[in-house]
Design an enzyme around this catalytic site. Structure first.
Site, PDB file in Angstrom:
ATOM      1  CG  ASP A  53      -1.832   1.173   1.332  1.00 56.23           C
ATOM      2  OD1 ASP A  53      -1.700   2.109   0.510  1.00 56.23           O
ATOM      3  OD2 ASP A  53      -2.680   1.181   2.236  1.00 56.23           O
ATOM      4  CE1 TYR A 148      -5.394  10.923 -12.207  1.00 57.23           C
ATOM      5  CE2 TYR A 148      -5.571  12.310 -14.156  1.00 57.23           C
ATOM      6  CZ  TYR A 148      -5.109  11.166 -13.534  1.00 57.23           C
ATOM      7  OH  TYR A 148      -4.351  10.263 -14.248  1.00 57.23           O
ATOM      8  CE  LYS A 152      -1.603  10.885 -12.195  1.00 55.54           C
ATOM      9  NZ  LYS A 152      -0.617   9.799 -11.924  1.00 55.54           N
TER      10      LYS A 152
END
Length: 255
Positions: A53, A148, A152
């Protein structure tokens, strides 16, 4: 090509999609490859599989240590592909603080944890390379992708900073910026759309090639950046997006 002969590689998020395609390509080109994933149960030989994880530092360190040992080479790791990541939808109003923390923890800090654990082994290699999976969302304003895109954008900046930090150690660091890739995550988004066929058509039309990117095409770009044949390439952002980042086509003429 056998440009990875004798090399040892580790791919995070390698059980499916881009990660799986990358792991299989590197193995096919001569590398011994380990895959880290939350659920690596579908990973087959010759790939080595480890559960990890990326939001848990102890889990990451334990898995990477085991992988490096099992790959052989007396503690040497030649390639790290930081591919593990999750998606997010919505504007800045649509996700609460907990979701922001969750996505950034996976997409950005998770990459930090994996790199931090791998660096001592990469320093022992004469052909060390790190490739981070970023996104077209880092450079293009896409609707409903605020969280998102922020994650990024951080990955792209992190890539350049890492490249500067480690170039004199002989470790190259680059990233790929895929466009919309035909992965299980995209399939789930399409399934949840009111009109999946129309949504898929819109995603295809957004890219100048008129189709989605394939995982194999992104894997090919990652392998290019990781290969010793690209030994002078570092601090590079490679778009794999069907021309989306740079092309501005006129509308197609109607028949």
């Amino acid at each position: 090509m056998n440009d990875f002969d004798g090399m040892r590689a580790l791919v995070t998020g390698g059980a499916s999609g881009i990660g799986r395609a990358t792991a299989e390509l590197l193995a096919g080109r001569g590398a011994r490859v380990a895959v880290l994933d939350l659920d690596p149960s579908t990973v087959d030989k010759p790939l080595l599989a480890y559960a990890a994880d990326v939001t848990d530092d102890a889990s990451v360190r334990e898995a990477i240590a085991a992988a490096v040992t099992d790959l052989g080479g007396q503690g040497v790791l030649d390639v790290l592909v930081n591919n593990a990541g999750i998606g997010a939808q919505g504007t800045v109003e649509d996700n609460d603080d907990a979701e922001w923390h969750r996505v950034l923890d996976v997409n950005v800090v998770g990459m930090v944890r994996c790199t931090r654990a791998a660096l001592p082994h990469l320093r022992a290699s004469s052909r060390a390379a790190i490739v981070n999976t970023c996104s077209i969302a880092a450079t293009a304003g896409l609707p409903q992708r605020a969280l998102y895109s922020a994650s990024k954008g951080a990955v792209q900046s992190l890539t350049l900073a890492m490249a500067a930090d480690h170039v004199r150690e002989g470790i190259r660091v680059n990233c790929v910026n895929p466009g919309t890739v035909d992965t299980p995550w995209i399939a789930r988004l399409l399934d949840a759309a009111d009109d999946p066929a129309a949504e898929r058509a819109a995603l295809r039309a957004r890219q100048p090639t008129g189709r989605l990117v394939t995982p194999a095409e992104v894997a090919g770009a990652i392998a290019h950046l990781a290969s010793p044949l690209s030994g002078a390439t570092t601090g590079t952002v490679l778009a794999v997006d069907g021309g989306m980042h740079g092309l501005r086509l006129r509308p197609a003429a109607r028949p």
